[in-house]
Design a protein around this motif. Structure first.
Motif, mmCIF file in Angstrom:
data_model
loop_
_atom_site.group_PDB
_atom_site.id
_atom_site.type_symbol
_atom_site.label_atom_id
_atom_site.label_comp_id
_atom_site.label_asym_id
_atom_site.label_seq_id
_atom_site.Cartn_x
_atom_site.Cartn_y
_atom_site.Cartn_z
ATOM 1 N N ARG A 184 -4.536 3.797 -3.881
ATOM 2 C CA ARG A 184 -2.952 3.360 -4.090
ATOM 3 C C ARG A 184 -2.927 3.189 -5.786
ATOM 4 O O ARG A 184 -1.985 3.441 -6.307
ATOM 5 C CB ARG A 184 -2.267 2.256 -3.197
ATOM 6 C CG ARG A 184 -1.304 1.702 -3.645
ATOM 7 C CD ARG A 184 -1.252 0.101 -3.714
ATOM 8 N NE ARG A 184 -2.276 -0.590 -4.439
ATOM 9 C CZ ARG A 184 -2.637 -1.615 -4.020
ATOM 10 N NH1 ARG A 184 -2.002 -2.230 -3.080
ATOM 11 N NH2 ARG A 184 -3.744 -2.028 -4.605
ATOM 12 N N ASP A 185 -3.826 2.563 -6.330
ATOM 13 C CA ASP A 185 -3.995 2.156 -7.571
ATOM 14 C C ASP A 185 -3.818 3.175 -8.455
ATOM 15 O O ASP A 185 -2.976 3.435 -9.555
ATOM 16 C CB ASP A 185 -5.070 1.094 -7.851
ATOM 17 C CG ASP A 185 -4.953 -0.096 -7.231
ATOM 18 O OD1 ASP A 185 -3.889 -0.446 -6.796
ATOM 19 O OD2 ASP A 185 -6.095 -0.962 -7.054
ATOM 20 N N LYS A 186 -4.765 4.164 -8.180
ATOM 21 C CA LYS A 186 -4.764 5.495 -8.770
ATOM 22 C C LYS A 186 -3.559 6.169 -8.881
ATOM 23 O O LYS A 186 -3.085 6.850 -9.682
ATOM 24 C CB LYS A 186 -5.896 6.268 -8.198
ATOM 25 C CG LYS A 186 -7.306 5.799 -8.592
ATOM 26 C CD LYS A 186 -7.679 5.720 -9.734
ATOM 27 C CE LYS A 186 -9.143 5.413 -10.073
ATOM 28 N NZ LYS A 186 -9.520 5.044 -11.782
ATOM 29 N N ASP A 196 -8.648 3.467 6.569
ATOM 30 C CA ASP A 196 -9.345 3.786 5.383
ATOM 31 C C ASP A 196 -9.396 4.973 5.209
ATOM 32 O O ASP A 196 -10.291 5.551 3.938
ATOM 33 C CB ASP A 196 -10.623 2.885 5.809
ATOM 34 C CG ASP A 196 -10.503 1.395 5.608
ATOM 35 O OD1 ASP A 196 -9.349 0.893 5.026
ATOM 36 O OD2 ASP A 196 -11.135 0.721 6.369
ATOM 37 N N HIS A 214 -6.351 0.759 -0.785
ATOM 38 C CA HIS A 214 -5.864 0.142 -2.121
ATOM 39 C C HIS A 214 -6.429 0.750 -3.057
ATOM 40 O O HIS A 214 -5.498 0.839 -4.121
ATOM 41 C CB HIS A 214 -6.429 -1.465 -1.811
ATOM 42 C CG HIS A 214 -6.330 -2.073 -0.661
ATOM 43 N ND1 HIS A 214 -4.936 -2.379 -0.234
ATOM 44 C CD2 HIS A 214 -7.000 -2.934 0.187
ATOM 45 C CE1 HIS A 214 -4.870 -3.070 0.889
ATOM 46 N NE2 HIS A 214 -6.030 -3.379 1.139
ATOM 47 N N ALA A 215 -7.660 1.303 -3.209
ATOM 48 C CA ALA A 215 -8.182 1.889 -4.327
ATOM 49 C C ALA A 215 -7.290 2.930 -4.983
ATOM 50 O O ALA A 215 -6.971 3.380 -5.783
ATOM 51 C CB ALA A 215 -9.546 1.990 -4.367
ATOM 52 N N ASP A 217 0.730 -1.131 -0.076
ATOM 53 C CA ASP A 217 0.040 0.060 -0.052
ATOM 54 C C ASP A 217 0.922 1.238 0.029
ATOM 55 O O ASP A 217 0.515 2.318 0.010
ATOM 56 C CB ASP A 217 -0.920 -0.027 1.242
ATOM 57 C CG ASP A 217 -2.016 -0.944 1.057
ATOM 58 O OD1 ASP A 217 -2.475 -1.285 0.008
ATOM 59 O OD2 ASP A 217 -2.649 -1.620 2.111
#
Length: 441
Positions: free
Chosen positions: A277-279, A249, A274-275, A113
């Motif tokens: 981090r992907d961006k 979160d 998580h989401a 992360d």
């Protein structure tokens, strides 16, 4: 030959406009202008000027011979890897080491992360890029970090300041501000905060307020961006528990090795859900393709082979001595109408001038007297802060700090005399956000 002036026409001339591309820039570039105080700071960088302006770490305190050997060894042993492209998310081993660093502030996270960035400033830019549309609201302490305000302005965010005092953000002000914006239908994308040894004010959000801020933002669904470059540089006791430690979160945590190792490596990070981090990884790759493998591996090698926690203690003691020198000089030399914060760590003291004085207006006189500071207006998005100034103690030696305060107090005393004689000291208007360069941020 026909003279165009005879026909009432103006001939086109090369170079008649300062910037030939002024009509072609994107709308977001219109606010990207250099501050008028930059020219003064060019003068302030001369050795005869005592600079209480720059937030530059005292890297001379590092074991530079060992750092040199480490870098040389890295090229010799791992050159083919260190000099090659790397991962957009960052070196996996360094991300694990970063998690060890964050555990000192109560954060328990997985390396997956973490996104390594070019200093925490790039992390802030990437966060703003993926969240902000023009006109969206960012909440920020008043005052706030000038580099953050510049980033928000570049993405055309609307910054709304939340009141703070010597204990950090005032929770009641935060709740009222969120309610007012929600009622007005203004979308709030996140709260940006430096809760520990804040830049520029030097104050720290206390433990009780930390939980209140977390609760308020969680109820309102407001993401928190926690910028924490100074968290390990406290002068008393153990590091404060990070906001991210109690709400994985709802908080994006930004960290940096610029203050605890050296800014020249330009290695920071973001710890995100998580989401998000992907961006961030996608935004990182679009910005620079991949981070510098060389600097990442160098920092990782430093953490693996050097007593880095002992080095942080060395920095803490050095900055404590300089903080004490600044505070003692302020007490001894400043006019009684001047007030200031008393930081428990970090780099900065936030001073407030008497009524009728303007810090930006007196800066030229201060530089003429061979002392520099950063005016308070640079740390607000709305032109506030005219009576405030940021004083930095991290770089000058203690004797230089005392001499700088002596010079500055003389300038302020003269301004007070002007005010008492003519009804006001030096004044000037404020337009836009002042953005001093990276050595002053």
């Amino acid at each position: 030959m026909t003279d165009e002036r005879d026909h009432g026409q103006t001939p086109a001339t090369q170079g008649s406009r300062i910037d030939a591309y002024v009509d072609r820039y994107a709308a977001r570039a219109t606010g990207m202008v250099a501050s008028e105080i930059r020219a003064l700071f060019a003068v302030a960088s001369r050795p005869e000027v005592v600079s209480l302006a720059g937030g530059m770490p005292y890297v001379t305190a590092l074991p530079l011979d060992m750092v040199g050997e480490l870098v040389s060894d890295l090229v010799t042993r791992r050159g083919p890897v260190a000099l090659q492209y790397g991962s957009g998310q960052g070196d996996p081993h360094l991300r694990e080491q970063i998690c060890e660093v964050m555990r000192m502030e109560g954060i328990h996270a997985g390396a997956n992360d973490v996104v390594v960035t070019v200093g925490s400033q790039q992390a802030l830019d990437l966060i703003t890029r993926i969240f902000i549309d023009p006109g969206d609201v960012v909440l920020a302490e008043g005052p706030s970090y000038v580099g953050a305000l510049g980033t928000f302005a570049a993405y055309q965010a609307k910054v709304v300041h939340v009141a703070m005092d010597e204990q950090g953000i005032v929770p009641e002000s935060l709740a009222q501000t969120i309610y007012a914006l929600e009622t007005a239908g203004a979308p709030i994308k996140f709260l940006y905060t430096i809760p520990t040894f804040q830049n520029p004010a030097g104050v720290t959000l206390n433990l009780a307020r930390r939980q209140q801020v977390l609760d308020i933002c969680q109820r309102a669904g407001v993401l928190i961006v926690e910028d924490n470059p100074y968290g390990l540089l406290g002068f008393d006791g153990e590091p404060m528990r990070a906001l991210r430690a109690d709400n994985p979160d709802g908080v994006v945590y930004l960290g940096s090795f610029s203050k605890t190792l050296a800014p020249g490596f330009r290695v920071g990070w973001a710890l995100a859900p998580h989401a998000v981090r992907d961006k961030l990884v996608l935004a990182m790759e679009s910005a620079v393709l991949s981070h510098s493998s060389f600097t990442q591996l160098a920092v990782g090698q430093y953490l693996a082979t050097q007593p880095w926690q002992e080095q942080i203690k060395t920095f803490r003691e050095l900055y404590r001595e300089r903080r004490d020198a600044l505070l003692e000089a302020l007490v001894a030399l400043m006019p009684p109408e001047v007030t200031w914060t008393r930081p428990g760590g970090g780099f900065f003291v936030w001073a407030t001038l008497p009524e009728g004085l303007d810090s930006k207006a007196i800066l030229p006189r201060a530089v003429a007297e061979r002392v520099a500071f950063v005016p308070g207006t640079g740390f607000f998005s709305d032109g506030s802060g005219a009576r405030q100034m940021r004083l930095s103690y991290c770089y000058p030696e203690p004797d230089r700090i005392r001499e700088g305060v002596r010079r500055l107090s003389g300038v302020i005393e003269q301004e007070i005399q002007l005010r008492d004689t003519f009804g006001t000291g030096s004044t000037r208007g404020h337009a836009g956000v002042d953005t001093p360069g990276p050595d002053l941020a």
